[in-house]
Structures are given as structure tokens and as C-alpha cells.
Scaffold this motif. Structure first.
Motif, PDB file in Angstrom:
ATOM      1  N   VAL A  78       5.305  57.537  57.137  1.00 46.65           N
ATOM      2  CA  VAL A  78       3.865  57.637  56.891  1.00 46.65           C
ATOM      3  C   VAL A  78       3.241  56.251  56.832  1.00 46.65           C
ATOM      4  CG1 VAL A  78       2.105  58.356  55.220  1.00 46.65           C
ATOM      5  CG2 VAL A  78       4.057  59.845  55.708  1.00 46.65           C
ATOM      6  N   ALA A  79       3.870  55.336  56.096  1.00 46.89           N
ATOM      7  CA  ALA A  79       3.332  53.984  55.942  1.00 46.89           C
ATOM      8  C   ALA A  79       3.198  53.284  57.285  1.00 46.89           C
ATOM      9  CB  ALA A  79       4.238  53.177  55.012  1.00 46.89           C
ATOM     10  N   GLU A  80       4.203  53.412  58.116  1.00 46.83           N
ATOM     11  CA  GLU A  80       4.159  52.754  59.421  1.00 46.83           C
ATOM     12  C   GLU A  80       3.107  53.404  60.320  1.00 46.83           C
ATOM     13  OE1 GLU A  80       4.657  50.083  62.280  1.00 46.83           O
ATOM     14  OE2 GLU A  80       5.478  49.989  60.241  1.00 46.83           O
ATOM     15  N   PRO A  99      -3.958  32.564  41.700  1.00 46.07           N
ATOM     16  CA  PRO A  99      -3.280  33.672  40.996  1.00 46.07           C
ATOM     17  C   PRO A  99      -4.227  34.639  40.302  1.00 46.07           C
ATOM     18  CG  PRO A  99      -2.959  31.569  39.856  1.00 46.07           C
ATOM     19  CD  PRO A  99      -3.549  31.251  41.188  1.00 46.07           C
ATOM     20  N   ARG A 100      -5.456  34.217  40.049  1.00 50.00           N
ATOM     21  CA  ARG A 100      -6.402  35.116  39.404  1.00 50.00           C
ATOM     22  C   ARG A 100      -7.452  35.674  40.363  1.00 50.00           C
ATOM     23  NH1 ARG A 100      -9.544  32.877  36.242  1.00 50.00           N
ATOM     24  NH2 ARG A 100      -8.810  30.726  36.094  1.00 50.00           N
ATOM     25  N   CYS A 101      -7.265  35.525  41.651  1.00 49.41           N
ATOM     26  CA  CYS A 101      -8.193  36.183  42.577  1.00 49.41           C
ATOM     27  C   CYS A 101      -7.815  37.662  42.644  1.00 49.41           C
ATOM     28  CB  CYS A 101      -8.194  35.533  43.953  1.00 49.41           C
ATOM     29  SG  CYS A 101      -6.772  35.908  44.998  1.00 49.41           S
ATOM     30  N   ALA A 102      -8.794  38.489  42.946  1.00 51.73           N
ATOM     31  CA  ALA A 102      -8.577  39.941  42.925  1.00 51.73           C
ATOM     32  C   ALA A 102      -7.433  40.348  43.846  1.00 51.73           C
ATOM     33  CB  ALA A 102      -9.868  40.663  43.313  1.00 51.73           C
ATOM     34  N   PHE A 103      -7.313  39.715  44.983  1.00 53.92           N
ATOM     35  CA  PHE A 103      -6.265  40.061  45.944  1.00 53.92           C
ATOM     36  C   PHE A 103      -4.883  39.899  45.322  1.00 53.92           C
ATOM     37  CE2 PHE A 103      -3.250  38.911  49.303  1.00 53.92           C
ATOM     38  CZ  PHE A 103      -3.422  39.960  50.187  1.00 53.92           C
ATOM     39  N   GLN A 104      -4.662  38.771  44.649  1.00 50.07           N
ATOM     40  CA  GLN A 104      -3.353  38.532  44.048  1.00 50.07           C
ATOM     41  C   GLN A 104      -3.093  39.467  42.874  1.00 50.07           C
ATOM     42  OE1 GLN A 104      -0.944  36.689  45.196  1.00 50.07           O
ATOM     43  NE2 GLN A 104      -2.117  35.799  46.886  1.00 50.07           N
ATOM     44  N   ILE A 105      -4.143  39.805  42.127  1.00 53.80           N
ATOM     45  CA  ILE A 105      -3.979  40.763  41.021  1.00 53.80           C
ATOM     46  C   ILE A 105      -3.594  42.129  41.567  1.00 53.80           C
ATOM     47  CG2 ILE A 105      -5.261  42.015  39.241  1.00 53.80           C
ATOM     48  CD1 ILE A 105      -6.767  39.415  38.665  1.00 53.80           C
ATOM     49  N   VAL A 106      -4.246  42.552  42.637  1.00 52.53           N
ATOM     50  CA  VAL A 106      -3.897  43.821  43.282  1.00 52.53           C
ATOM     51  C   VAL A 106      -2.444  43.788  43.756  1.00 52.53           C
ATOM     52  CG1 VAL A 106      -4.337  45.281  45.292  1.00 52.53           C
ATOM     53  CG2 VAL A 106      -6.258  44.399  43.954  1.00 52.53           C
ATOM     54  N   LYS A 107      -2.061  42.679  44.333  1.00 51.61           N
ATOM     55  CA  LYS A 107      -0.703  42.554  44.866  1.00 51.61           C
ATOM     56  C   LYS A 107       0.331  42.675  43.752  1.00 51.61           C
ATOM     57  CE  LYS A 107       1.742  39.691  48.256  1.00 51.61           C
ATOM     58  NZ  LYS A 107       1.641  38.454  49.086  1.00 51.61           N
ATOM     59  N   ARG A 108       0.079  42.015  42.623  1.00 50.08           N
ATOM     60  CA  ARG A 108       1.020  42.114  41.501  1.00 50.08           C
ATOM     61  C   ARG A 108       1.022  43.516  40.898  1.00 50.08           C
ATOM     62  NH1 ARG A 108      -1.279  37.138  40.252  1.00 50.08           N
ATOM     63  NH2 ARG A 108      -2.546  38.049  38.586  1.00 50.08           N
ATOM     64  N   HIS A 109      -0.172  44.096  40.792  1.00 53.18           N
ATOM     65  CA  HIS A 109      -0.303  45.401  40.158  1.00 53.18           C
ATOM     66  C   HIS A 109       0.547  46.452  40.875  1.00 53.18           C
ATOM     67  CE1 HIS A 109      -2.406  48.597  37.914  1.00 53.18           C
ATOM     68  NE2 HIS A 109      -2.436  49.274  39.044  1.00 53.18           N
ATOM     69  N   LEU A 128      -0.093  56.696  46.937  1.00 53.76           N
ATOM     70  CA  LEU A 128      -1.047  55.760  47.530  1.00 53.76           C
ATOM     71  C   LEU A 128      -0.734  54.328  47.115  1.00 53.76           C
ATOM     72  CD1 LEU A 128      -4.271  57.882  46.932  1.00 53.76           C
ATOM     73  CD2 LEU A 128      -3.300  57.319  49.171  1.00 53.76           C
ATOM     74  N   GLY A 129      -0.310  54.150  45.869  1.00 49.97           N
ATOM     75  CA  GLY A 129       0.088  52.822  45.426  1.00 49.97           C
ATOM     76  C   GLY A 129       1.264  52.291  46.223  1.00 49.97           C
ATOM     77  N   GLY A 130       2.190  53.186  46.588  1.00 46.04           N
ATOM     78  CA  GLY A 130       3.296  52.769  47.438  1.00 46.04           C
ATOM     79  C   GLY A 130       2.824  52.308  48.799  1.00 46.04           C
ATOM     80  N   LEU A 131       1.815  52.999  49.354  1.00 41.09           N
ATOM     81  CA  LEU A 131       1.257  52.577  50.638  1.00 41.09           C
ATOM     82  C   LEU A 131       0.558  51.225  50.512  1.00 41.09           C
ATOM     83  CD1 LEU A 131      -0.206  55.992  51.884  1.00 41.09           C
ATOM     84  CD2 LEU A 131       1.854  54.849  52.704  1.00 41.09           C
ATOM     85  N   ILE A 132      -0.167  51.025  49.403  1.00 37.80           N
ATOM     86  CA  ILE A 132      -0.830  49.734  49.174  1.00 37.80           C
ATOM     87  C   ILE A 132       0.211  48.622  49.103  1.00 37.80           C
ATOM     88  CG2 ILE A 132      -2.153  48.404  47.477  1.00 37.80           C
ATOM     89  CD1 ILE A 132      -3.588  51.082  46.783  1.00 37.80           C
ATOM     90  N   ASN A 133       1.277  48.866  48.358  1.00 40.86           N
ATOM     91  CA  ASN A 133       2.333  47.865  48.241  1.00 40.86           C
ATOM     92  C   ASN A 133       2.966  47.579  49.599  1.00 40.86           C
ATOM     93  OD1 ASN A 133       4.275  46.148  46.897  1.00 40.86           O
ATOM     94  ND2 ASN A 133       5.758  47.790  47.180  1.00 40.86           N
ATOM     95  N   TYR A 134       3.173  48.625  50.396  1.00 42.37           N
ATOM     96  CA  TYR A 134       3.751  48.440  51.732  1.00 42.37           C
ATOM     97  C   TYR A 134       2.850  47.546  52.585  1.00 42.37           C
ATOM     98  CZ  TYR A 134       5.568  49.595  56.382  1.00 42.37           C
ATOM     99  OH  TYR A 134       6.088  49.523  57.646  1.00 42.37           O
ATOM    100  N   VAL A 135       1.553  47.815  52.541  1.00 41.01           N
ATOM    101  CA  VAL A 135       0.600  47.025  53.323  1.00 41.01           C
ATOM    102  C   VAL A 135       0.632  45.559  52.902  1.00 41.01           C
ATOM    103  CG1 VAL A 135      -1.880  46.657  53.688  1.00 41.01           C
ATOM    104  CG2 VAL A 135      -0.928  48.957  53.850  1.00 41.01           C
ATOM    105  N   ALA A 188       3.015  43.910  50.969  1.00 42.36           N
ATOM    106  CA  ALA A 188       4.329  43.270  51.044  1.00 42.36           C
ATOM    107  C   ALA A 188       4.718  42.922  52.469  1.00 42.36           C
ATOM    108  CB  ALA A 188       5.383  44.186  50.421  1.00 42.36           C
ATOM    109  N   ASN A 189       4.188  43.685  53.429  1.00 39.35           N
ATOM    110  CA  ASN A 189       4.554  43.464  54.829  1.00 39.35           C
ATOM    111  C   ASN A 189       3.459  42.781  55.634  1.00 39.35           C
ATOM    112  OD1 ASN A 189       7.295  44.980  55.240  1.00 39.35           O
ATOM    113  ND2 ASN A 189       6.046  46.349  53.977  1.00 39.35           N
ATOM    114  N   GLY A 190       2.425  42.289  54.952  1.00 39.49           N
ATOM    115  CA  GLY A 190       1.358  41.572  55.640  1.00 39.49           C
ATOM    116  C   GLY A 190       0.602  42.415  56.640  1.00 39.49           C
ATOM    117  N   ARG A 191       0.457  43.713  56.372  1.00 34.35           N
ATOM    118  CA  ARG A 191      -0.178  44.606  57.332  1.00 34.35           C
ATOM    119  C   ARG A 191      -1.671  44.814  57.036  1.00 34.35           C
ATOM    120  NH1 ARG A 191       3.854  47.482  60.044  1.00 34.35           N
ATOM    121  NH2 ARG A 191       2.176  48.102  61.458  1.00 34.35           N
ATOM    122  N   TYR A 192      -2.224  44.076  56.118  1.00 38.04           N
ATOM    123  CA  TYR A 192      -3.645  44.216  55.826  1.00 38.04           C
ATOM    124  C   TYR A 192      -4.479  43.480  56.874  1.00 38.04           C
ATOM    125  CZ  TYR A 192      -2.995  39.585  53.674  1.00 38.04           C
ATOM    126  OH  TYR A 192      -2.682  38.267  53.449  1.00 38.04           O
TER     127      TYR A 192
END
Length: 861
Positions: free
Chosen positions: A196-198, A163-173, A51-58, A60-64
Motif C-alpha cells: 500500500v505504501a509503495e 530540530p524544532r521546525c514542524a517538519f522535524q517534529i512530525v518526523k520524530r513523532h 496512516l501514521g505508518g504511511l507518514i513514517n514510510y514517506v 523515512a524513505n524521502g518520498r515526500y
């Protein structure tokens, strides 16, 4: 899902017939996999990495779904400067106390926010063991379903670039959760992962939604809560919460599991997810409400919910002068969950035990410890349809056969009460979608079988009769109860409809209430569960409605009744954009009607009906009036969905991949192997396996996962005594791949012995390609599949899979990890008599297991 929840799977097949894509993620190829468009075999216990890989895919690719995330989540919210992530600390969050095995979440908070103590919890004095036990008693549920208080208007950066907004923390995590890492950790080929991600991202957004369905394969882990959190985070990024065709659907193993959490069998909650008070000095109703209510949203009305509950339970005895009998409520003095109770039995501090609807002698993790605990009781009461193993272990359990226990030496007095089936009693089921459906008794229960309602009502009646006239203050809570339910028929069965009416609640004139919005905090209303208020509106049993689908709208509001307020999708304000318009006409659900100045649509709006999208609350507003027109999370303290959890969860603000407690695989993501704050029980009969890099780990080289079968139900109490079901699945078996069978010399339909440091079982061998080996760089991981329905009793008998599992628990809800552990397997049948325990001891010696093995907080990879 097709195997374990075949009735619910009908709707998946109907969706597929209309063009939906079905993706099945499971270590085994099952009946669901056979009809899915995509099957993803992965290593058991690695779902957060997937699931973390799917989150990263979303991300990293601006799919949110940008507009949804900005308006409705805490993505823009700023987090305090002191927070440090797993990316900074190699697998742990800031605030970890290694000695106490727990986090202090003070550094996880929103910018400039202070976290209050939960459930009127007094600070624990240094060295005060009682206060420390109280402080950890409620764990994740300490705050109720809304979480702890947070600032109703926290600091936000609507550009989500800080850099300390939740969105950016999630993105780094999640930046390290790449497709390549998913392949290395989960065993899912990169190309399959990307497919699956696509598929998921292209099926989410303004015009489309995606739903996630899960069952205990996600929850029965030491990070089970975080599995579900990871899915929620992904669904929020994609805009799939609060919208038709979206959401996260928990599939239940029994048709009223939802009901047993709403009106709880859980020790640390009161009805309607109100937290249980803690055993603190000088605690009263006002202090409790002050600590648990939020300033914003519907938890601000906590006092009304609590007072109405107290009035339902103690009626005229509950007055303003005596705090509405708040002192009558039980208090948490420590962890009283299932497995803590087992250890209390072994320690001799728990003397009596009542089992209803469960079969821990075979159905709970480390079944041996369950039986040894029961053997140390003064008395045991078991209510069930059949003479399950929890009622007969004292004469025919595994320890009797092995000689570890002798019946003549067991002092436990065991009472068995035959239980009525659901076809023999009136009542309601609360299903996974929060819908109450009424069922009527078809026949009277045979012989001495009785319903739960009969048993507990008459037990309470007899106790009250024996206490009548008592002047002991300790007896007042029982004597003052409103225990006046009418009975009917020759068995004096309590009227289930009268119980439902009390749960619904009434006003001072005894008129039924129709909404939780009518509840008052002055004692003028009574309500047994505030979220169920309205199920008996107008004096009509709304749960008994069965209007055919063709005679009503597609939402079917007149089939049963869903809490709260007969709302079929919660948080449905999010189905419209910030201006109140549907995100798309295709997915229109509720919307703002400018002419009537109200929310309207296909469902009951989950939002104050007259609150305009343009409304912004004045300073000092409370409750529903404090919700702005773009705050869809009406039960959260800030009105937003949480990508990042600042408080109220025990093992971190963001889901993080850790390996199972017993895993043959190292954690490739971090230097820490396991969830650092998992709950462990180091006992002689509950030893853990060495870490993968430690000497002795090769003794237990294979991964194990447990699962259910269509033909059997949970621990088998309802199915192993049914001849037709026993014939369909006649023996305990293990599933292994052809490669593993060849490696270990296992023969199809022959016998295999499976061993862990807790126990040993035997099973018939099913050699099948349905559970394929997973190939990783430099190694292959074989998995063993075990159904968990068997035990020594019934028409079909066999060893219980839970003989093998350890007691290792999620720190939030104390659920056991039985969906992923390690073991060895070899051909042939297990030893009988004393040889059974001797084999387990031999394996433990070979692995070099000690009381400290697997107990590491950090490291351990």
C-alpha cells in the motif's frame, strides 16, 4: 463506498477503467473490496496507526514532495521551545490538565507567538463555573474554519533541518509508527502494508496524484477529527492537496450533510463557518471581530461577513448605531451538542425537544439514554416521513416491553408532524464536493405532509403574530426578523428561490451580489451565507444549471454551482509551483499568465487573481494583500497548510494513536490507553468497559464495528417502511467469522445475543469470511459486524445496534464513537421483559464495572 455510496462509486469505477489503482481499507470485505485492486483488513479503531505508518514510510524513505512541502506547508515553521511531544511524555502532549481533562495549547505555539482567546472569549475567572462552561462551549469550532490567529510571517527554516521546525517534529513523532508496529497494532501484515505504501507514494508527486475517500468509519471515534487530520498530513507531504485527482473526499450519508454544516444545524457555528459568540460580559461586534478575524487571508474580512449576515437576518433594524443587531445573536453558555442535550433532559433542565430528520431513539449512541431523556421532557415535536421510533417510544419502545417505563407514567406530550420528501419540495442539495444542485418538486406533498421550509416559515409567522405589539425587549429579535418570504400555491409554500436569493445576498439597491469580495462591513450589503455569495449572481439560480458535460470543459463549471465562487477545487493555487507554472502539464489546472498578469486555467483560481507568484506583502498588509505569491492556504492565518496544528484543535497538534474507549486491545504505542481529553458521560446507563489489562476485561472480549447497507438509509426512517427495501434486507443480522462462530457455538442464520454494559440486542447470524479474524503476536482478535439501520417499527423490524454503544465523544466536534467498541456474543435470543435489563446488570457485575471504570485520563493500558 460501493455499498453506502453506490452513485458516487460510479466515478471510482470510471477512474479504475482509466488505470487508477483502487485501495480499500476496511475491517470487512465488502462490495468495494470485491472490485478493489488491494483490500486491507484492519482492526477497527486503528486507522491513525495505519496512516501514521504511511507518514513514517514517506518521511523515512524521502518520498515526500519536497518543493511542495517547503513552499506551501508550515513544515519549515519553528515551534516554541516549551512544546513537548507524545514521544517525550509517553502518549500525551505538553499542557495537559488532568483534573479538567483538557489541554492548554499555550506550549504548542509557533516560535515567539501568543495565542489569542477564541470567539471573544473572556478569560475564565478562577472558580467561576459559568465562565469555565463558556470557555469550553465551542471547543474546536471556537475559532471558525481558519483556526486561531497565528503570526502571518512566523519564523521559518527553509532547509527544514532545525530540530524544532514542524517538519522535524512530525518526523520524530511518527518514527515509532514502523511497518512492524502497524502489523502489531492494526493486524495488517507487513508485506501488505508496504505494498500500500509503495502504491500510494508512487502515485503521488509532480506527475500523479492520489485521492482519499472516507466516511463515518473515520469520524465516529473519540479521535475522529484526528483521523482526518492524519490523512490531511499525509496528503500534504505527498503534494495531493489543491490539485486535480488529489484531496480528501468526505462521503456523506445524506445528500445535503455538507449543506447542513455550511448553513449550520451545528449549535456552535453561524453560516459560513463563522464561530458562534460566547456569553461573555461586555462583548460587542468589534470585540468579536477582533478575536475571530485573522490579519492575513480572507478571514481578515470577518466583519464584512458578519455584518452582511446580520443585515440579511434583521434588515432595516440592523444599523451601525445598534451594532447591526449583534446583540440579537444567541450566545454559547456551555456545550449544547446532541449528547449534552440528552444529559440535560435527564437532569430536567431541557424541557422541550424538536426532532427533524433524525431518529435518536435508535440512531444515536446509547439509544436507551436517548429514550429515557425524552421520557423526562414536557413536550416533544417529531417531524418525519414515517412514525419513527422517536415518535412512538412512549408506547412501544424497549423500556415499555421490559417494564422499565410505563406509558401512563410518562408525562411527555408528543406531537408528530408528517414531513414532505425531497421529491415534494423545491430546494437545493449541497453535496460533498461543495456543489449546490437545485431540485424541483415533482408532486405536491400528500395529506398533511409539509416541507421543512413550510414548517419553519409558518411557525415563525405564527409566533410573530402572537408577539405583535409586544414591548418586551426580549421579543425584539423575533419581531425584527426579515420574515417576508413570498408564498405560492394552495399550501402557501414559501418560495425556496427567494430564500436562496437572500442567502446569496444583495447590495443597497437590492441587486444580487456575484462574489463574497463585494461584501461590505458598513451595512450596505446583506448576505445570508458569505461562502454562498454568487449562487444567485445576475438574478439567476446558478444551482439549477444542468448543461451537459459534452457541451463544456472537463471541469463542468456550468453544472450546478460550487462554493466559493463556483470554484471546483479549493486551494488550487497549490496546483502550480512557486513560480506559478503547473507542476506538470499532465496535471495543469490553474497557472500564472505572465502576459495578462493574472491567474488563469481550467477553474476559478482560489487566489487573488492579480497576485504575482513573486509578490511579497509589505509590512502591515492585511487580508488578501497580506498573502504572498506562494501562500495557497488563503483561509489560514499564515497562508500555509498545516502539517502541525499550533492551536484550534483540542486533542493535540499531531494525530496520535489511542485505542477506542472500549477496546479489547492494549495501546502498544504508548503507556496511555485512550485519548486523554475524550468527552465522557458517567451515568448509570452509560457505563464503560474495563481497560484490557484490568480485571473484568475478559467479559467483553470481542471488537465490534457498525456499518451501513445499500438497501437501507441511516437509522431506517426512509427505508424500513419501503416494502421492496424491507424485502431485500429483511432482518437485523450480525457478521461473524467461521472461527468466531465455532468458538461461540453460533449457527449460520440462527440467533445471537450481543451484550455490552449499556444494552443487549439479538440478531440473525451471518457466518462469513468477509470479516476475518486478525492475528497478532500471541493472540487473535475476532470482530463482529453490525448494520445499524434497525428498530422496532416499519415493515422490517429488529433491535438497534446503538443499544450497545456508549456515549464517548471526540472532544472537538462531540461526535460519538460507534465504529469501534467491545462486546460479548453468545448463541440464542435475548431475554424478554425484565430479563433484558437483568442480563446487562449481570455482565456489568461480572466485569466489576463502577462509575469510575474507563474514566482514566492517563494510563489505563
Amino acid at each position: 463506498m460501493a455499498e453506502c455510496h453506490p452513485v458516487g462509486f460510479q466515478w471510482v469505477m470510471e477512474a479504475k477503467a482509466r488505470g487508477a489503482t483502487v485501495i480499500h481499507v476496511d475491517p470487512r470485505f465488502t462490495r468495494t473490496s470485491a472490485v478493489a485492486d488491494i483490500h486491507v483488513p484492519l482492526r477497527a479503531g486503528t486507522d491513525i496507526a495505519f496512516l501514521g505508518g504511511l507518514i513514517n514510510y514517506v518521511l523515512a524513505n524521502g518520498r515526500y514532495f519536497h518543493d511542495y512541502v517547503v513552499a506551501y506547508t508550515n513544515g519549515p515553521t519553528l515551534i516554541g521551545e516549551s512544546f513537548e511531544d507524545t514521544e517525550d511524555l509517553d502518549g500525551v502532549f505538553s499542557g495537559l490538565d488532568v483534573e479538567k481533562r483538557r489541554y492548554d495549547p499555550a506550549s504548542w505555539q509557533y516560535e515567539n507567538a501568543e495565542m489569542p482567546s477564541p470567539a471573544a472569549e473572556a478569560p475564565a475567572a478562577e472558580g467561576n463555573a459559568h465562565q469555565l462552561s463558556v470557555a469550553t462551549a465551542g471547543r474546536g469550532e471556537s475559532h471558525g474554519s481558519g483556526g486561531a490567529q497565528v503570526p502571518p510571517e512566523p519564523e521559518r527554516d527553509e532547509t527544514m533541518t532545525h530540530p524544532r521546525c514542524a517538519f522535524q517534529i512530525v518526523k520524530r513523532h511518527y518514527s515509532r509508527y514502523t511497518p512492524e508496529m502497524v502489523e502489531q497494532v492494526c493486524g495488517v501484515p507487513k508485506d501488505l502494508f508496504l505494498k500500500v505504501a509503495e502504491t500510494i507514494t508512487s502515485s503521488s508527486g509532480r506527475e500523479r496524484t492520489t485521492a482519499f475517500c472516507y466516511a463515518v468509519g473515520w469520524t465516529q471515534h473519540t479521535v475522529g477529527v484526528q483521523y482526518v487530520r492524519a490523512a490531511a498530513l499525509l496528503q500534504l507531504l505527498l503534494g495531493n492537496i489543491g490539485r486535480p485527482g488529489g484531496g480528501i473526499l468526505a462521503l456523506r450519508g445524506h445528500s445535503s450533510i455538507q449543506g447542513s454544516t455550511d448553513i449550520p444545524t451545528l449549535y456552535n457555528l453561524l453560516p459560513g463557518y463563522i464561530p458562534m459568540p460566547h456569553a461573555n460580559q461586555d462583548e460587542n461586534l468589534e470585540k468579536f471581530v477582533e478575536a475571530t478575524a485573522t490579519a492575513k487571508g480572507y478571514w481578515a474580512d470577518m466583519r464584512s461577513y458578519v455584518v452582511s449576515l446580520l443585515k440579511a437576518w434583521w434588515g432595516p433594524a440592523a444599523t451601525a448605531e445598534n451594532d447591526f443587531c449583534f446583540d440579537y445573536l444567541p450566545r454559547l453558555t456551555g456545550d449544547h451538542s446532541t449528547y449534552a442535550t440528552v444529559t440535560a433532559q435527564l437532569d430536567g433542565t431541557c424541557k422541550g425537544y424538536l426532532i427533524a430528520g433524525e431518529n435518536p431513539a435508535v440512531g444515536s449512541a446509547n439509544a436507551k439514554m436517548q429514550r429515557l431523556g425524552m421520557a423526562n421532557l414536557d413536550w416533544l415535536v417529531v417531524r418525519d416521513f414515517s412514525l419513527i421510533e422517536s415518535a412512538t417510544w412512549w408506547k412501544d419502545g424497549p423500556e415499555i416491553e421490559s417494564g422499565e417505563l410505563e406509558t401512563a407514567d410518562i408525562k411527555t406530550e408528543v406531537f408528530f408532524f408528517p414531513a414532505a420528501a425531497h421529491t415534494e419540495k423545491n430546494g437545493s442539495f449541497t453535496n460533498t464536493q461543495r456543489m449546490l444542485q437545485w431540485h424541483h418538486a415533482a408532486v405536491e406533498p400528500a395529506g398533511q405532509a409539509r416541507s421543512e421550509l413550510w414548517f419553519y416559515y409558518h411557525l415563525g409567522r405564527l409566533i410573530r403574530e402572537r408577539l405583535a405589539g409586544s414591548t418586551d425587549e426580549m421579543d425584539r429579535p423575533l419581531l425584527d426578523l426579515t420574515w417576508d418570504y413570498p408564498t405560492e400555491g394552495p399550501l402557501a409554500e414559501p418560495d425556496a428561490g427567494a430564500v436562496l436569493a437572500e442567502i446569496n445576498g444583495w447590495d443597497s439597491d437590492k441587486e444580487p451580489l456575484s462574489s463574497y469580495g463585494q461584501l461590505e462591513d458598513d451595512g450596505s450589503t446583506a448576505c445570508g451565507c458569505w461562502i454562498y455569495c454568487g449562487v444567485f449572481a445576475d438574478g439567476v439560480n446558478q444551482a439549477a444549471r444542468r448543461k451537459p458535460g459534452g457541451e463544456q470543459s472537463w471541469v463542468a463549471p456550468e453544472w450546478g454551482w460550487a462554493w466559493p465562487a463556483n470554484r471546483r477545487i479549493i486551494y488550487n493555487r497549490a496546483s502550480a509551483d512557486p513560480d506559478g507554472r503547473p507542476w506538470s502539464e499532465r496535471k495543469a489546472y490553474v497557472w500564472w499568465d505572465e502576459k495578462s498578469a493574472r491567474w488563469t486555467g481550467h477553474d476559478v483560481p482560489d487566489f487573488p487573481p492579480s497576485t504575482s507568484p513573486r509578490y511579497r506583502p509589505p509590512e502591515g498588509a492585511r487580508g488578501a494583500e497580506a498573502l504572498s505569491g506562494i501562500d495557497p492556504a488563503v483561509m489560514q492565518g499564515d497562508g500555509k497548510f498545516w502539517l502541525y496544528v499550533p492551536t484550534g484543535i483540542q486533542d493535540g497538534p499531531l494525530p496520535t494513536h489511542y485505542e477506542p474507549q472500549d477496546s479489547p486491545f492494549p495501546n502498544l504505542l504508548y503507556g496511555i490507553q485512550r485519548n486523554p481529553v475524550r468527552q465522557l458521560v458517567s451515568r448509570r446507563h452509560n457505563r464503560y468497559h474495563p481497560s484490557p489489562s484490568a480485571p473484568g476485561s475478559e467479559v467483553f472480549p470481542y471488537a465490534v464495528t457498525t456499518y451501513r447497507l445499500t438497501e437501507h438509509h441511516t437509522a431506517g426512517g426512509m427505508s424500513r417502511w419501503q416494502p421492496y427495501l424491507a424485502e431485500l434486507q429483511p432482518e437485523m443480522f450480525c457478521e461473524v467469522s467461521p472461527e468466531l462462530a465455532e468458538e461461540r457455538g453460533l449457527e449460520h442464520l440462527g440467533w445471537a445475543t450481543i451484550i455490552t454494559a449499556r444494552g443487549v440486542i439479538e440478531a440473525r447470524v451471518l457466518v462469513t469470511e468477509r470479516i476475518p479474524p486478525l492475528r497478532f503476536p500471541g493472540r487473535t482478535v475476532h470482530q463482529i459486524g453490525l448494520p445499524y439501520h434497525w428498530g422496532p417499527n416499519g415493515y422490517t423490524r429488529g433491535d438497534a445496534a446503538n443499544e450497545l454503544a456508549a456515549i464517548a465523544l471526540d472532544p472537538n466536534v462531540h461526535i460519538q464513537e460507534v465504529k469501534a467498541f467491545s462486546a460479548d456474543i453468545r448463541p440464542g435470543r435475548r431475554p424478554r421483559g425484565p430479563g433484558r435489563a437483568a442480563l446487562v446488570e449481570e455482565y456489568s457485575r461480572r466485569a466489576g464495572i463502577t462509575p469510575d471504570t474507563g474514566m482514566e485520563v492517563t494510563g489505563g493500558r
